[in-house]
Motif scaffolding. Sequence first.
Motif, PDB file in Angstrom:
ATOM      1  N   THR A   1    -110.787  43.969  81.821  1.00  0.00           N
ATOM      2  CA  THR A   1    -111.408  44.216  80.520  1.00  0.00           C
ATOM      3  C   THR A   1    -110.842  43.362  79.406  1.00  0.00           C
ATOM      4  O   THR A   1    -111.522  43.129  78.410  1.00  0.00           O
ATOM      5  CB  THR A   1    -111.263  45.694  80.120  1.00  0.00           C
ATOM      6  N   ALA A   2    -109.621  42.885  79.553  1.00  0.00           N
ATOM      7  CA  ALA A   2    -109.042  42.191  78.402  1.00  0.00           C
ATOM      8  C   ALA A   2    -108.370  40.901  78.841  1.00  0.00           C
ATOM      9  O   ALA A   2    -108.028  40.732  80.008  1.00  0.00           O
ATOM     10  CB  ALA A   2    -108.035  43.102  77.708  1.00  0.00           C
ATOM     11  N   ARG A   3    -108.119  40.034  77.895  1.00  0.00           N
ATOM     12  CA  ARG A   3    -107.400  38.805  78.183  1.00  0.00           C
ATOM     13  C   ARG A   3    -105.892  39.125  78.122  1.00  0.00           C
ATOM     14  O   ARG A   3    -105.420  39.676  77.134  1.00  0.00           O
ATOM     15  CB  ARG A   3    -107.762  37.738  77.151  1.00  0.00           C
ATOM     16  N   ILE A   4    -105.198  38.805  79.193  1.00  0.00           N
ATOM     17  CA  ILE A   4    -103.778  39.153  79.290  1.00  0.00           C
ATOM     18  C   ILE A   4    -102.966  37.882  79.492  1.00  0.00           C
ATOM     19  O   ILE A   4    -103.324  37.023  80.303  1.00  0.00           O
ATOM     20  CB  ILE A   4    -103.515  40.092  80.495  1.00  0.00           C
ATOM     21  N   ASP A   5    -101.875  37.734  78.746  1.00  0.00           N
ATOM     22  CA  ASP A   5    -100.994  36.572  78.919  1.00  0.00           C
ATOM     23  C   ASP A   5     -99.839  36.870  79.865  1.00  0.00           C
ATOM     24  O   ASP A   5     -99.392  36.015  80.621  1.00  0.00           O
ATOM     25  CB  ASP A   5    -100.416  36.161  77.556  1.00  0.00           C
ATOM     26  N   LEU A   6     -99.335  38.108  79.781  1.00  0.00           N
ATOM     27  CA  LEU A   6     -98.097  38.434  80.507  1.00  0.00           C
ATOM     28  C   LEU A   6     -98.219  39.830  81.121  1.00  0.00           C
ATOM     29  O   LEU A   6     -98.716  40.760  80.476  1.00  0.00           O
ATOM     30  CB  LEU A   6     -96.935  38.395  79.492  1.00  0.00           C
ATOM     31  N   LEU A   7     -97.780  39.913  82.387  1.00  0.00           N
ATOM     32  CA  LEU A   7     -97.873  41.214  83.067  1.00  0.00           C
ATOM     33  C   LEU A   7     -96.521  41.585  83.683  1.00  0.00           C
ATOM     34  O   LEU A   7     -95.964  40.806  84.454  1.00  0.00           O
ATOM     35  CB  LEU A   7     -98.953  41.137  84.159  1.00  0.00           C
ATOM     36  N   PHE A   8     -95.998  42.712  83.308  1.00  0.00           N
ATOM     37  CA  PHE A   8     -94.796  43.243  83.971  1.00  0.00           C
ATOM     38  C   PHE A   8     -95.266  44.262  84.995  1.00  0.00           C
ATOM     39  O   PHE A   8     -95.755  45.326  84.641  1.00  0.00           O
ATOM     40  CB  PHE A   8     -93.859  43.903  82.952  1.00  0.00           C
ATOM     41  N   LEU A   9     -95.097  43.892  86.280  1.00  0.00           N
ATOM     42  CA  LEU A   9     -95.712  44.684  87.337  1.00  0.00           C
ATOM     43  C   LEU A   9     -94.650  45.294  88.255  1.00  0.00           C
ATOM     44  O   LEU A   9     -93.886  44.574  88.901  1.00  0.00           O
ATOM     45  CB  LEU A   9     -96.659  43.771  88.141  1.00  0.00           C
ATOM     46  N   ASP A  10     -94.612  46.607  88.305  1.00  0.00           N
ATOM     47  CA  ASP A  10     -93.709  47.297  89.232  1.00  0.00           C
ATOM     48  C   ASP A  10     -94.257  47.122  90.646  1.00  0.00           C
ATOM     49  O   ASP A  10     -95.464  46.986  90.839  1.00  0.00           O
ATOM     50  CB  ASP A  10     -93.647  48.786  88.841  1.00  0.00           C
ATOM     51  N   ILE A  11     -93.357  47.108  91.619  1.00  0.00           N
ATOM     52  CA  ILE A  11     -93.841  46.915  92.985  1.00  0.00           C
ATOM     53  C   ILE A  11     -94.211  48.244  93.624  1.00  0.00           C
ATOM     54  O   ILE A  11     -95.297  48.426  94.157  1.00  0.00           O
ATOM     55  CB  ILE A  11     -92.772  46.176  93.822  1.00  0.00           C
ATOM     56  N   GLN A  12     -93.310  49.199  93.524  1.00  0.00           N
ATOM     57  CA  GLN A  12     -93.591  50.484  94.170  1.00  0.00           C
ATOM     58  C   GLN A  12     -94.313  51.410  93.207  1.00  0.00           C
ATOM     59  O   GLN A  12     -93.708  51.964  92.295  1.00  0.00           O
ATOM     60  CB  GLN A  12     -92.278  51.136  94.604  1.00  0.00           C
ATOM     61  N   MET A  13     -95.607  51.535  93.450  1.00  0.00           N
ATOM     62  CA  MET A  13     -96.387  52.450  92.624  1.00  0.00           C
ATOM     63  C   MET A  13     -97.322  53.241  93.522  1.00  0.00           C
ATOM     64  O   MET A  13     -97.689  52.765  94.603  1.00  0.00           O
ATOM     65  CB  MET A  13     -97.184  51.663  91.582  1.00  0.00           C
ATOM     66  N   PRO A  14     -97.722  54.432  93.093  1.00  0.00           N
ATOM     67  CA  PRO A  14     -98.643  55.198  93.932  1.00  0.00           C
ATOM     68  C   PRO A  14     -99.987  54.504  94.021  1.00  0.00           C
ATOM     69  O   PRO A  14    -100.354  53.733  93.134  1.00  0.00           O
ATOM     70  CB  PRO A  14     -98.755  56.538  93.204  1.00  0.00           C
ATOM     71  N   GLY A  15    -100.735  54.805  95.075  1.00  0.00           N
ATOM     72  CA  GLY A  15    -102.024  54.141  95.279  1.00  0.00           C
ATOM     73  C   GLY A  15    -101.778  52.735  95.772  1.00  0.00           C
ATOM     74  O   GLY A  15    -101.182  52.545  96.825  1.00  0.00           O
ATOM     75  N   SER A  16    -102.186  51.754  95.014  1.00  0.00           N
ATOM     76  CA  SER A  16    -101.930  50.382  95.448  1.00  0.00           C
ATOM     77  C   SER A  16    -100.646  49.879  94.795  1.00  0.00           C
ATOM     78  O   SER A  16    -100.420  50.106  93.609  1.00  0.00           O
ATOM     79  CB  SER A  16    -103.110  49.486  95.054  1.00  0.00           C
ATOM     80  N   SER A  17     -99.820  49.227  95.591  1.00  0.00           N
ATOM     81  CA  SER A  17     -98.539  48.746  95.070  1.00  0.00           C
ATOM     82  C   SER A  17     -98.773  47.480  94.266  1.00  0.00           C
ATOM     83  O   SER A  17     -99.878  46.949  94.212  1.00  0.00           O
ATOM     84  CB  SER A  17     -97.594  48.431  96.225  1.00  0.00           C
ATOM     85  N   GLY A  18     -97.716  46.981  93.630  1.00  0.00           N
ATOM     86  CA  GLY A  18     -97.811  45.761  92.840  1.00  0.00           C
ATOM     87  C   GLY A  18     -98.352  44.591  93.636  1.00  0.00           C
ATOM     88  O   GLY A  18     -99.083  43.760  93.134  1.00  0.00           O
ATOM     89  N   PHE A  19     -98.005  44.535  94.942  1.00  0.00           N
ATOM     90  CA  PHE A  19     -98.467  43.436  95.785  1.00  0.00           C
ATOM     91  C   PHE A  19     -99.956  43.544  96.093  1.00  0.00           C
ATOM     92  O   PHE A  19    -100.599  42.555  96.391  1.00  0.00           O
ATOM     93  CB  PHE A  19     -97.681  43.419  97.105  1.00  0.00           C
TER      94      PHE A  19
END
Lengths: 67, 321
Positions: free
Chosen positions: A46-64
Motif C-alpha cells: 500500500t505504501a512506498r517504503i524506504d527501510l524495513l526492520f524485519l524480525d525473523i521469527q514471527m507467527p504466521g509467515s516468518s521474516g524469510f
Amino acid sequence: MKLRTVIADDEPLARERLKLLLSSDAEIEIVEECRNGKEVVAALKTARIDLLFLDIQMPGSSGFECD
Amino acid sequence: VSLAYGVVLWLWWAAVVELLWQAGKRWPFALRVSAATIGAQLAVAVVIALLHLGFLQLAAYWISRVGPELERAAYRGLNFFNVWRFGVEFLLYSVIWSACAVVNIQLAAQRDAMRSLELERQLSSAHLRALQMQLEPHFLFNTLNAITTLVELERTPDALDILAHLNNILRTGLKRTTPSKIPLAQELQIVESYLAIERVRFADRLHIDINLDPSAMDGLVPCFLLQPIIENAINHGIAHCEDVGRIETSAKRVGGRVQLQVRDNGPGLNGRSHPGFGIGLNNTRERLVHFYQDNYELRAGQPESGGFEVLITIPYEPKNP
C-alpha cells in the motif's frame, strides 16, 4: 527527505525498543508497525517504503517468508 | 605354667591373624583366592607351622628345666616335631587364613557396594541439578532484555513488576540447594510469575486460564515441573499464534493422584518442529522417572480440538503427611 521506515516484530516490547533506538535519528520516519508477515506484505503493497526492520521469527509467515 | 604355655600356644595364633590382616592391607592379593596365593600360602603355612612347633618345643624345654617341680615331668621329653602336630598346625593356619580371606573379601565387597551407591547418589543429584539448570538461561536472558527495554522506555512500574516476578522465580530456582520437591501452590506461584513476565513480552496476545483444585495445592511436585511445560507452550505454541494465544492450566486431585494439564491453542505439532523442542519434555520425563520410577504418567500430543496438550499424573504426596 526522511526515510520512510516500517518496523516488523511480533513482540510489542521489541517494537518499542526499536522505535526508541531509531528516534534519535532525525532522518528516520516510522510510518508503520507490523506484528506479523501478513501485515508486512500488506504494508509494502500500500505504501512506498524506504527501510524495513524485519524480525525473523514471527507467527504466521516468518521474516524469510514475506514475499 | 600351663598359662604361660597356653600363651605361647594361642597368642601365637593371634599374632598370626594380626600379621595376615596387616599383610592383606598392604598386599591385597595376600588375602585373595587365586592359585598363586594358595601356593604361596601353603609354603607360608609350612614355615609358620614349623616355627610354632619350634617355639612350643622351646617352651616345653624351658618349663621342664626351670618350671615348678611338679610340672617339669609333664613337659619333659615332649616332642613337637611329628606328623600329627604338624598336621594340626598346618590345618589351623589354613583355617585362620581362610577365615581372614572370607572376612576380607566380604568387607571389600561391602566397601565397593557402598562406594558405588555413593557414586550413584552423587551422579543422580548432579544430573538432577543439570536438568533443573537447563530451564533457566534463555528465559533469564530474554527477561533481562525486557527489563532493559522497559527502563529505556521509562516504564519504571512495569520494570519493577518484572523484577519482582523474576526475583520470585530465582528465589526458588537459584538456591544453592534447590528443593527437589515443592508444594504445588509454590510451583504455581513460579508459573504465575513466569507468565506475568511473558505477558509483558506478548501483551494482549497472551490469554491465560488457570483452573485449580484447592485439595491438590498442598501436594508435593518436583520443583520446576510445570514451568518448562508452560515455557514450551509459549515458545512453540503461543509465539506462532497470529491472534490471541491461550494457555489453559489445570491441576486437580483424583483420589491418590494429582493430574496436571497444560494446553495451548498454538499450531500443535507443526510449531514443535523447531530444534530444541523435546528437550524440555525429555527433561520432564527424566525427572519424573527420577522421582516416581514408573509410577507416573506423561502424555503429550495434539488433541482433536487442535493446539497442544501435556498431561501429567503423579502420586499425591501431601506436604505434611
